[in-house]
Design an enzyme around this catalytic site. Structure first.
Site, PDB file in Angstrom:
ATOM      1  CG  PHE A 199       1.274 -13.510  17.210  1.00 35.99           C
ATOM      2  CD1 PHE A 199       0.186 -12.758  17.724  1.00 35.99           C
ATOM      3  CD2 PHE A 199       2.029 -13.788  18.398  1.00 35.99           C
ATOM      4  CE1 PHE A 199      -0.143 -12.383  19.170  1.00 35.99           C
ATOM      5  CE2 PHE A 199       2.075 -13.395  19.593  1.00 35.99           C
ATOM      6  CZ  PHE A 199       0.772 -12.643  19.971  1.00 35.99           C
ATOM      7  CD  GLN A 210       7.657 -11.933   6.824  1.00 34.45           C
ATOM      8  OE1 GLN A 210       8.122 -11.107   6.825  1.00 34.45           O
ATOM      9  NE2 GLN A 210       7.320 -12.461   7.991  1.00 34.45           N
ATOM     10  CB  CYS A 266      14.312   6.485  -6.725  1.00 35.47           C
ATOM     11  SG  CYS A 266      12.552   6.934  -7.234  1.00 35.47           S
ATOM     12  CB  CYS A 268       9.073   2.165  -7.660  1.00 34.21           C
ATOM     13  SG  CYS A 268       9.160   1.831  -6.083  1.00 34.21           S
ATOM     14  CB  CYS A 311       7.911  -5.827  11.819  1.00 35.16           C
ATOM     15  SG  CYS A 311       6.515  -5.670  12.642  1.00 35.16           S
TER      16      CYS A 311
END
Length: 400
Positions: free
Chosen positions: A264, A237, A50, A134, A356
């Site tokens: 959660f 996700q 990129c 991108c 995460c």
């Protein structure tokens, strides 16, 4: 420095590190730091795909080949585990999502009185990189960047807004925050944009709450074969394949459980995937997400019972966990200190912890281990390709 130093690893923020501990911006494992301070490329150093790399904060690791990228993801998880005295020989090779697979993202748009600038922010800066390409966004998301520029190029005054894009079952949902509009002309411009680009939803939040501008049919996402309503701002996700890797691990480890608590739970990513042959109780603090999960389950008689509950302020107590033979939890980045304390005191036979943030996960994992659980396996997942953001899924069993 009298002789070349080889870079032997990648630090948490993406710098190369030599055997002597020198951090080298742009270095890759196998490169050499020469005496004059220049960098000699090694066999794992590749050209970034990129043009925005090194300015755009969306990616930090495009100069690495696939092997080093996967090892970086794995080592982030292993290092976090080692730091808390947890075993590292159970960390599997990392799974990496492919390029151009990100199905949700937040872009930023600014206008200082001239041409709109839309993209990701620069690293550790509020400056926005105007995206021309991108390599992480799904094509259906990136193709909206130029039409958004065209829409905002006619917007009066100054603005600095956030644009949430997500791939839903019906198409792309676009939710814009911190953008003001008034009058028929601006309303019509928003409608023309939504219709012209085939959006499934366009919402605007002017600071007073989300307002639907365009939603010809209810927006939903597929979770475990169930269409679940997708409220603006709800968690999804980052990639479909990354979700499949996390869900696949949970199914493997909890597939024969009779009653499972999903903590959660969000919209029910794991709850709906684990529902076959099991009774699922899903606990979530977001009222919109919990209600969407509940309605989807009742509509399809999916066997998922959704509970609106803030597990930070009111975790399930050890006694409440007694009926469950399996638990899956996927907390925010801060971890789940209070809830994990109750899990450690419980008798739940199996726990799947999705995270995460390897550092907060490792602290919570240590509590579980000290509470009588054995950490069986850890699987790193790199959904945010070329980013230092790392995820994992792990399996704990209570020792007899």
């Amino acid at each position: 420095m009298s002789e070349a130093e080889q870079i032997i690893r990648i630090a948490a923020r993406g710098d190369g590190v030599t055997a002597g501990g020198t951090h080298v911006a742009g270095g890759v494992t196998g490169d050499a730091l020469l005496p004059d301070g220049s960098l000699e490329r090694g066999p794992h150093h590749v050209d970034p795909p990129c043009r925005h790399f090194e300015r755009c904060g969306g990616c930090q690791l495009q100069r690495m080949d696939e092997d080093i990228l996967a090892e970086f993801v794995r080592s982030r998880v292993a290092n976090a585990a080692e730091g808390q005295g947890l075993p590292t020989d159970i960390v599997t090779p990392a799974y990496l999502s492919p390029p151009k697979s990100r199905r949700r993202a937040t872009l930023h748009a600014i206008n200082g009185g001239g041409r709109p600038v839309i993209g990701f922010r620069e690293a550790r800066s509020h400056q926005v990189v105007d995206l021309k390409e991108c390599h992480v966004l799904a094509p259906e998301l990136f193709t909206l960047v130029e039409p958004l520029r065209q829409l905002l190029s006619h917007w009066p005054g100054k603005y600095a807004c956030d644009i949430d894009l997500a791939c839903a079952e019906q198409g792309v949902a676009c939710d814009i925050r911190k953008l003001t509009f008034e009058g028929l002309d601006q309303t019509q411009a928003l409608l023309d944009f939504a219709q012209g680009e085939g959006l499934t939803r366009l919402t605007i939040d002017q600071g007073y709450g989300t307002e639907a501008i365009w939603e010809p049919e209810p927006v939903s996402i597929d979770l475990g074969g169930i269409s679940v309503g997708f409220p603006a701002g709800a968690f999804l996700q980052a990639t479909a394949d990354g979700e499949a890797a996390l869900v696949g691990a949970a199914r493997e480890w909890l597939g024969d459980c009779a009653r499972i608590a999903d903590l959660f739970s969000g919209l029910g990513t794991f709850a709906f995937a684990l529902r076959d042959g099991a009774k699922i109780d899903a606990y979530e603090a977001s009222r919109d997400s919990s209600l969407a999960c509940l309605l989807a389950s009742r509509r399809r008689q999916a066997g998922v019972e959704a509970h609106h509950r803030d597990l930070f302020r009111n975790p399930l107590r050890a006694g409440e966990l007694a009926p469950f033979d399996g638990v899956v939890l996927d907390p925010p980045r801060a971890g789940a200190k209070e809830q994990v304390g109750q899990l450690a005191a419980s008798a739940v036979p199996r726990i799947v912890y999705v995270s995460c943030n390897p550092q907060s996960w490792a602290k919570d994992a240590k509590v579980l281990v000290e509470g009588g659980y054995e950490l069986r396996e850890i699987r790193p997942v790199g959904q945010f390709r070329w980013s230092t953001h790392v995820e994992l899924v792990s399996f704990f069993e209570r020792r007899e």
